[in-house]
Write a protein that holds these residues in place. Sequence first.
Motif, short mmCIF file in Angstrom:
data_model
loop_
_atom_site.label_atom_id
_atom_site.label_comp_id
_atom_site.label_asym_id
_atom_site.label_seq_id
_atom_site.Cartn_x
_atom_site.Cartn_y
_atom_site.Cartn_z
N LEU A 250 -0.28 -62.94 -37.29
CA LEU A 250 -1.51 -61.87 -37.17
C LEU A 250 -2.60 -62.39 -36.25
O LEU A 250 -3.60 -62.10 -36.59
N LEU A 251 -2.25 -63.05 -35.08
CA LEU A 251 -3.46 -63.50 -34.31
C LEU A 251 -4.54 -62.46 -33.62
O LEU A 251 -5.77 -62.70 -33.92
N GLU A 252 -3.98 -61.37 -33.53
CA GLU A 252 -5.01 -60.31 -33.05
C GLU A 252 -5.85 -59.86 -34.22
O GLU A 252 -7.16 -59.68 -33.81
N LEU A 253 -5.14 -59.89 -35.37
CA LEU A 253 -5.98 -59.39 -36.53
C LEU A 253 -7.06 -60.40 -36.65
O LEU A 253 -8.31 -59.91 -37.14
N ALA A 254 -6.67 -61.59 -36.61
CA ALA A 254 -7.61 -62.66 -37.14
C ALA A 254 -8.52 -62.65 -35.98
O ALA A 254 -10.00 -63.03 -36.32
N GLU A 255 -8.36 -62.49 -34.62
CA GLU A 255 -9.46 -62.61 -33.69
C GLU A 255 -10.44 -61.55 -33.96
O GLU A 255 -11.72 -61.54 -33.77
N GLU A 256 -10.02 -60.31 -34.15
CA GLU A 256 -10.90 -59.29 -34.75
C GLU A 256 -11.87 -59.50 -35.87
O GLU A 256 -13.11 -59.16 -35.97
N LEU A 257 -11.09 -60.15 -36.83
CA LEU A 257 -11.98 -60.66 -38.02
C LEU A 257 -13.03 -61.64 -37.61
O LEU A 257 -14.15 -61.54 -38.20
N VAL A 258 -12.61 -62.39 -36.64
CA VAL A 258 -13.71 -63.40 -36.07
C VAL A 258 -14.97 -62.67 -35.51
O VAL A 258 -16.30 -63.04 -35.81
N LYS A 259 -14.50 -61.56 -35.00
CA LYS A 259 -15.59 -60.80 -34.10
C LYS A 259 -16.42 -60.09 -35.39
O LYS A 259 -17.63 -59.97 -35.31
N VAL A 260 -15.79 -59.66 -36.38
CA VAL A 260 -16.38 -58.94 -37.57
C VAL A 260 -17.24 -60.16 -38.13
O VAL A 260 -18.43 -59.74 -38.53
N PHE A 261 -16.72 -61.16 -38.45
CA PHE A 261 -17.74 -62.13 -39.01
C PHE A 261 -19.09 -62.77 -38.31
O PHE A 261 -19.90 -63.37 -38.91
N ALA A 262 -18.72 -62.40 -37.07
CA ALA A 262 -19.75 -62.96 -36.09
C ALA A 262 -21.00 -61.95 -36.31
O ALA A 262 -22.20 -62.29 -35.81
N SER A 263 -20.81 -60.91 -36.79
CA SER A 263 -21.78 -59.77 -36.90
C SER A 263 -22.08 -59.57 -38.38
O SER A 263 -21.32 -59.29 -39.14
N LYS A 264 -23.52 -59.73 -38.95
CA LYS A 264 -23.77 -59.63 -40.05
C LYS A 264 -23.36 -58.24 -40.63
O LYS A 264 -23.06 -58.14 -41.88
N GLY A 265 -23.67 -57.23 -39.92
CA GLY A 265 -23.63 -55.87 -40.40
C GLY A 265 -22.20 -55.69 -40.81
O GLY A 265 -21.69 -55.16 -41.79
N LYS A 266 -21.06 -55.92 -39.82
CA LYS A 266 -19.78 -55.68 -39.92
C LYS A 266 -19.20 -56.51 -41.02
O LYS A 266 -18.16 -56.07 -41.68
N VAL A 267 -19.60 -57.74 -41.16
CA VAL A 267 -19.00 -58.71 -42.15
C VAL A 267 -19.41 -58.12 -43.49
O VAL A 267 -18.38 -58.22 -44.33
N GLN A 268 -20.53 -57.53 -43.55
CA GLN A 268 -20.71 -57.19 -45.03
C GLN A 268 -19.71 -55.91 -45.27
O GLN A 268 -19.42 -55.55 -46.38
N GLN A 269 -19.36 -55.09 -44.08
CA GLN A 269 -18.51 -53.79 -44.38
C GLN A 269 -17.26 -54.54 -44.81
O GLN A 269 -16.55 -53.89 -45.67
#
Length: 427
Positions: A189-208
């Motif tokens: 699930l590499l594409e999903l993992a890559e999107e999660l990395v982008k989310v975790f790089a953003s404090k607002g989105k990681v809280q979501q």
Amino acid sequence: MSTTEFEEYKVDHLFLLIGKNPLPNYVATKLLLHQGGTAYLVHTTDTLDEATRLKKSFGSEFNVELRSLNHYESDAYHIQKEIGAKLDSIKSGKIGLNYTGGTKAMSAHSYRTLFYEEIQDKTGKVYRRRKGIIFSYLDPRRLEICIDREDNERERLKVKPDTLELKLETLFQLHGLTLQKRPSQEAQLLELAEELVKVFASKGKVQQWFDWYHDIFCKEARHDNRKWKNKTELAKLAIPLDKLPLEIVDAFRKAQLLNSDDKLALVQAKNITFFTEIEDFCKWLDGIWLEHYTLQQIKNIANSQSITDYGLDFKIPLKGTKDGFQFDVAFTRGYQLFAISCTTTSDIKERNLCKSKLFEAYLRAIQMGGEEARVALVCCADEPDTLKAEIADTLSNKKIAVFGRADLLNLSDNIIKWIVDNDREAR
């Protein structure tokens, strides 16, 4: 494997002193013994197992003799007698001693036995320097085989990544460790993992993400005692995604994990070969995705960085422990071990978890890979340098690296820098 620069110092008979870590002996034998030559593994009662495993690792490439000192590892007379007897029986061929392993007494008295020979002259018995013996040791700080030359100079031969390639499985076998399963070299699930990395790089989105994961996903998929529900219960779940960042929803959709109502249908995870049980997918979402992302970053740079072998999820059972120990991700570069521990925690209150994971990985890596081993933590902390500073007092600062939230998007570049810095320190 290119060992041209070692040819001048290769021997037909190589004495090696066996310690608790057989890796230096493996390296020295591979680089300094002619194929078909004989290795004499000088061991004690306590290192018989290490010598036996080392012998097995060579297969038919070399002839191997075990020479036991029994409990006399500090007895000068016994050491000289045991090695001297074998030395006297060798009638032809170049001889070498690699004194990296064993005790200090073993090194000193073995060296002395091979360095001097007894002769008879007009005055009686005298000792003189024996000609043609190749003395060597492995310098772990500089990744070099050092040769003591007869002119009292020292020749240093760099063990480059392409000089000797070591498989992770071989390294584990040298230590008598058996993996529970074959480590994976393919990220899932590499594409999903890559999107999660982008989310975790953003404090607002990681809280979501955390709001959805803890308040919706876990409440549906876990029991009150925090255990995952059984496979029958999990298979029935369809979890709403309306509070998630849209890029995560799209990644779920591309992975064919959504039902017709655009809800996350956990039963769909069974269509992904890697997940033998639905619970495995739940654990992947719980943080194992970061291990898969990290694995892919290493795979991306493997050829350019002379990475010999790599893999994910090295689970190793240990007697006396419930869970054994685990390297989340590991790779070898030449014979040098790089071990990586991963955690998605970003809460400052959970810094102790980060430190404990790094500390355990460090202890196991040094135990297996010796002083040459390097260890890193990939996490989501905002202040990785502070975290590293808190650990550096206990662990060697040069042997550890900590990658935090800001490092994730360019993790492969940061791993390359880690490797380059390691090479620079070894010069």
